[in-house]
Design a protein around this motif. Structure first.
Motif, PDB file in Angstrom:
ATOM      1  N   ILE A 186      92.461  43.355  73.523  1.00 44.61           N
ATOM      2  CA  ILE A 186      91.424  44.039  74.300  1.00 44.61           C
ATOM      3  C   ILE A 186      90.440  44.687  73.330  1.00 44.61           C
ATOM      4  CG2 ILE A 186      90.976  45.796  76.044  1.00 44.61           C
ATOM      5  CD1 ILE A 186      94.072  45.325  76.826  1.00 44.61           C
ATOM      6  N   LEU A 187      89.192  44.225  73.374  1.00 44.61           N
ATOM      7  CA  LEU A 187      88.161  44.695  72.460  1.00 44.61           C
ATOM      8  C   LEU A 187      87.343  45.805  73.110  1.00 44.61           C
ATOM      9  CD1 LEU A 187      86.976  41.211  71.151  1.00 44.61           C
ATOM     10  CD2 LEU A 187      88.753  42.708  70.207  1.00 44.61           C
ATOM     11  N   LEU A 188      87.197  46.909  72.371  1.00 41.56           N
ATOM     12  CA  LEU A 188      86.472  48.081  72.845  1.00 41.56           C
ATOM     13  C   LEU A 188      85.377  48.416  71.850  1.00 41.56           C
ATOM     14  CD1 LEU A 188      89.617  50.355  73.210  1.00 41.56           C
ATOM     15  CD2 LEU A 188      88.677  48.883  74.977  1.00 41.56           C
ATOM     16  N   GLY A 189      84.388  49.123  72.311  1.00 44.19           N
ATOM     17  CA  GLY A 189      83.354  49.610  71.409  1.00 44.19           C
ATOM     18  C   GLY A 189      82.052  49.791  72.157  1.00 44.19           C
ATOM     19  N   TYR A 190      81.111  50.387  71.471  1.00 41.23           N
ATOM     20  CA  TYR A 190      79.818  50.665  72.077  1.00 41.23           C
ATOM     21  C   TYR A 190      79.059  49.369  72.318  1.00 41.23           C
ATOM     22  CZ  TYR A 190      75.778  53.477  73.243  1.00 41.23           C
ATOM     23  OH  TYR A 190      74.752  54.070  73.924  1.00 41.23           O
ATOM     24  N   MET A 191      78.107  49.406  73.271  1.00 37.97           N
ATOM     25  CA  MET A 191      77.302  48.213  73.505  1.00 37.97           C
ATOM     26  C   MET A 191      76.601  47.829  72.206  1.00 37.97           C
ATOM     27  SD  MET A 191      74.266  49.652  75.953  1.00 37.97           S
ATOM     28  CE  MET A 191      74.071  51.415  76.050  1.00 37.97           C
ATOM     29  N   GLY A 192      76.588  46.531  71.940  1.00 39.12           N
ATOM     30  CA  GLY A 192      75.974  46.031  70.723  1.00 39.12           C
ATOM     31  C   GLY A 192      76.921  45.951  69.537  1.00 39.12           C
ATOM     32  N   SER A 193      78.192  46.326  69.732  1.00 36.18           N
ATOM     33  CA  SER A 193      79.137  46.297  68.607  1.00 36.18           C
ATOM     34  C   SER A 193      79.665  44.892  68.328  1.00 36.18           C
ATOM     35  CB  SER A 193      80.306  47.257  68.849  1.00 36.18           C
ATOM     36  OG  SER A 193      81.049  46.871  69.989  1.00 36.18           O
ATOM     37  N   GLY A 194      79.416  43.961  69.221  1.00 31.92           N
ATOM     38  CA  GLY A 194      79.841  42.579  68.982  1.00 31.92           C
ATOM     39  C   GLY A 194      81.113  42.188  69.702  1.00 31.92           C
ATOM     40  N   LYS A 195      81.455  42.908  70.758  1.00 35.03           N
ATOM     41  CA  LYS A 195      82.695  42.610  71.488  1.00 35.03           C
ATOM     42  C   LYS A 195      82.686  41.182  72.038  1.00 35.03           C
ATOM     43  CE  LYS A 195      82.089  46.044  74.305  1.00 35.03           C
ATOM     44  NZ  LYS A 195      80.892  46.756  73.860  1.00 35.03           N
ATOM     45  N   THR A 196      81.576  40.792  72.651  1.00 36.60           N
ATOM     46  CA  THR A 196      81.491  39.448  73.229  1.00 36.60           C
ATOM     47  C   THR A 196      81.429  38.390  72.125  1.00 36.60           C
ATOM     48  OG1 THR A 196      80.431  40.315  75.212  1.00 36.60           O
ATOM     49  CG2 THR A 196      80.142  37.965  74.771  1.00 36.60           C
ATOM     50  N   THR A 197      80.646  38.646  71.101  1.00 39.61           N
ATOM     51  CA  THR A 197      80.521  37.698  69.987  1.00 39.61           C
ATOM     52  C   THR A 197      81.870  37.484  69.319  1.00 39.61           C
ATOM     53  OG1 THR A 197      78.231  38.361  69.594  1.00 39.61           O
ATOM     54  CG2 THR A 197      79.391  37.313  67.756  1.00 39.61           C
ATOM     55  N   LEU A 198      82.543  38.571  68.980  1.00 40.10           N
ATOM     56  CA  LEU A 198      83.840  38.466  68.307  1.00 40.10           C
ATOM     57  C   LEU A 198      84.894  37.917  69.261  1.00 40.10           C
ATOM     58  CD1 LEU A 198      85.227  38.917  65.618  1.00 40.10           C
ATOM     59  CD2 LEU A 198      85.740  41.244  66.325  1.00 40.10           C
ATOM     60  N   GLY A 199      84.840  38.333  70.520  1.00 37.42           N
ATOM     61  CA  GLY A 199      85.788  37.815  71.509  1.00 37.42           C
ATOM     62  C   GLY A 199      85.694  36.315  71.668  1.00 37.42           C
ATOM     63  N   ASN A 200      84.478  35.799  71.752  1.00 34.96           N
ATOM     64  CA  ASN A 200      84.282  34.344  71.849  1.00 34.96           C
ATOM     65  C   ASN A 200      84.795  33.634  70.611  1.00 34.96           C
ATOM     66  OD1 ASN A 200      83.107  33.560  74.378  1.00 34.96           O
ATOM     67  ND2 ASN A 200      81.228  34.607  73.781  1.00 34.96           N
ATOM     68  N   ALA A 201      84.469  34.159  69.432  1.00 36.08           N
ATOM     69  CA  ALA A 201      84.901  33.527  68.179  1.00 36.08           C
ATOM     70  C   ALA A 201      86.418  33.560  68.043  1.00 36.08           C
ATOM     71  CB  ALA A 201      84.226  34.224  66.993  1.00 36.08           C
ATOM     72  N   LEU A 202      87.033  34.685  68.379  1.00 34.99           N
ATOM     73  CA  LEU A 202      88.490  34.806  68.300  1.00 34.99           C
ATOM     74  C   LEU A 202      89.159  33.882  69.315  1.00 34.99           C
ATOM     75  CD1 LEU A 202      90.786  36.354  66.872  1.00 34.99           C
ATOM     76  CD2 LEU A 202      90.646  38.047  68.714  1.00 34.99           C
TER      77      LEU A 202
END
Length: 181
Positions: free
Chosen positions: A5-21
């Motif tokens: 479960i990825l958390l963080g402020y908007m723009g931290s890359g949660k979606t980018t990193l989530g997709n890559a992972l």
């Protein structure tokens, strides 16, 4: 069973990193905001406009409880998700929570380049956005810092650096991933 479960402020890359992972581990990826939009048939902005932030946060909590029950998944939460109700306690009980930590200047540059409409940033000047990010981080970081893991994502501005972040995250989660198999 794996739940990352990825958390963080908007723009931290949660979606980018989530997709890559997701591609790297072969696990399905769910962006909570996208899931909400799909289930509610409205954008996050439309939901904010129609039910206000409080109404949106109730919907978000209900949808979080659906997605976080899925098995063998990667989930990215909205920036505010951990900060409302008992969401952070719930998330920590559901899987490996990771705070993607970035400096305000990095978050601003990512948000400036982004194509997504961010309801909380509408009609703000660049200086107002920078101040808003700093103020929000002060409020939200105590929640984010309760994540089981913290990953520095300040240098995630191109494909190679995203891949390095994926490898760093896998290393960070190695024991958790092996224990859950």
């Amino acid at each position: 069973m794996k739940r990352i479960i990825l958390l963080g402020y908007m723009g931290s890359g949660k979606t980018t990193l989530g997709n890559a992972l997701s591609k790297d581990l072969g696990l399905p990826f769910y962006d909570l905001d996208w899931y909400i939009e799909s289930r509610m048939r409205q954008t996050v902005k439309q939901l904010f406009d129609s039910v206000g932030e409080e109404g949106f946060r109730r919907i978000e909590r209900n949808m979080l409880h659906e997605v976080a029950e899925f098995e063998n998944v990667i989930v990215s939460c909205g920036g505010g998700t951990p900060c409302f109700y008992d969401n952070m306690d719930y998330l920590n009980g559901q899987g490996a929570t990771v705070y993607l930590k970035a400096e305000p200047a990095v978050l601003y540059s990512h948000l400036k380049m982004g194509k997504t409409v961010r309801p909380l940033l509408l009609n703000k000047t660049p200086d107002e956005v920078k101040g808003f990010i700093r103020e929000q981080l002060e409020i939200r970081e105590p929640f984010y810092n309760r994540a089981k893991y913290i990953l520095d994502v300040n240098l995630m501005d191109n494909y190679d650096k995203i891949q390095i972040s994926v490898e760093n995250l896998k290393t960070l989660l190695a024991l958790e991933l092996n224990d859950q198999q």
